[in-house]
Scaffold this active site. Structure first.
Site, short mmCIF file in Angstrom:
data_model
loop_
_atom_site.label_atom_id
_atom_site.label_comp_id
_atom_site.label_asym_id
_atom_site.label_seq_id
_atom_site.Cartn_x
_atom_site.Cartn_y
_atom_site.Cartn_z
N SER A 45 0.83 -1.21 0.00
CA SER A 45 0.00 0.00 0.00
C SER A 45 0.86 1.26 0.00
O SER A 45 2.02 1.25 0.43
CB SER A 45 -0.90 0.03 1.23
OG SER A 45 -1.66 -1.14 1.30
N1 SAH Z 1 -0.24 -4.99 4.00
C1 SAH Z 1 0.31 -5.51 2.79
C2 SAH Z 1 -0.64 -5.27 1.64
C3 SAH Z 1 -0.69 -6.44 0.75
S1 SAH Z 1 -1.99 -6.44 -0.46
C4 SAH Z 1 1.69 -4.94 2.55
O1 SAH Z 1 2.09 -4.02 3.28
O2 SAH Z 1 2.40 -5.44 1.68
C5 SAH Z 1 -3.22 -7.45 0.34
C6 SAH Z 1 -2.80 -8.84 0.72
O3 SAH Z 1 -3.96 -9.50 1.24
C7 SAH Z 1 -2.32 -9.70 -0.46
O4 SAH Z 1 -1.03 -10.17 -0.17
C8 SAH Z 1 -3.35 -10.83 -0.53
O5 SAH Z 1 -2.80 -12.07 -0.92
C9 SAH Z 1 -3.88 -10.87 0.90
N2 SAH Z 1 -5.19 -11.49 1.10
C10 SAH Z 1 -6.31 -11.36 0.35
N3 SAH Z 1 -7.32 -12.08 0.87
C11 SAH Z 1 -6.82 -12.69 2.00
C12 SAH Z 1 -7.37 -13.60 2.97
N4 SAH Z 1 -8.64 -14.04 2.91
N5 SAH Z 1 -6.56 -14.01 3.98
C13 SAH Z 1 -5.27 -13.59 4.06
N6 SAH Z 1 -4.70 -12.76 3.16
C14 SAH Z 1 -5.46 -12.31 2.14
#
Ligand code: SAH
Length: 222
Positions: free
Chosen positions: A62
């Protein structure tokens, strides 16, 4: 740390302050956590710019302003036990780990989780517990041990129409959850506060763009 690195950190913090981030603790955590360490080397020269960047498997880290806004809205204290859904590269996790007692984090892509865990090791973030799984189901009981309820929950992927029931349930009464909600193009960052076992207050924070929250653990081919 060289002078250029220090300057880039200070510039980002000043940028976030101009955009409205007030918490000195949050700004301090942004300054201390090396964002360049969390992104692929192909984009590391943009790591200290206020923008989202690709991290592999179609996912993104993000924008720092969004990380800071979500963290600030949670009003963390050093006594808080926090659940994070969507570890991704682990950057948001690292920011949380500086501001609370313990972070439990779940990622559905094993590949991303393994890399994030290596970073937590290297940065010696000792108060983080990370697992691969479906965060929509909340933190599972492990060896009979229940970690819920959590003081704060942060979800870094967008729920289509409403937060997963299992997550609302895992907030302690008086606790908060920050989560993007809505279909692509119409997502809003929402702050839920649990007033009692059945009642929540909800506040809209701002429009955002997140990857979707998806069920189940990811297939390797995804
Ligand atoms: N906070 C992260 C943002 C990653 S984007 C950072 O700083 O890099 C969102 C993430 O949520 C992705 O890696 C995706 O695989 C994960 N995600 C989506 N649905 C999910 C679920 N049901 N359980 C766990 N992770 C999930």
């Amino acid at each position: 740390m060289n002078t250029q690195d220090i300057n880039r950190r200070i510039r980002l913090v000043m940028d976030l302050r101009t955009k409205g981030i007030r918490s000195a603790d949050v700004l301090g955590a942004i300054e201390r956590v090396p964002r360049d360490f969390f992104v692929p080397s192909s984009v590391s020269d943009q790591a200290w710019d206020d923008m989202a960047l690709p991290i592999g498997r179609g996912q993104t880290i993000s924008q720092p302003f969004v990380v800071a806004s979500m963290t600030e809205a949670l009003e963390l204290t050093d006594r808080d036990k926090v659940l994070e859904i969507g570890t991704g590269c682990g950057y948001q996790t690292a920011i949380l780990s500086k501001l609370c007692r313990r972070v439990y984090t779940i990622e559905r892509h094993r590949y991303l989780l393994e890399h994030a865990e290596k970073r937590f090791e290297e940065l010696r973030l000792r108060n983080v517990t990370a697992i691969a799984g479906d965060g929509m189901k909340g933190w599972p009981k492990i060896n009979g041990l229940q970690q819920a309820p959590f003081d704060k929950i942060i979800v870094t992927a967008a729920a289509k129409d409403k937060p997963p029931a299992a997550l609302l349930e895992q907030i302690r009464v008086g606790g908060k959850m920050i989560i993007p909600v809505g279909p692509p193009g119409e997502q809003s960052l929402k702050l839920f506060q649990k007033e009692s076992d059945e009642a929540y207050s909800v506040r809209n924070i701002m429009p955002v763009r997140f990857v979707p929250l998806l069920p189940n653990i990811a297939e390797d081919s995804e």
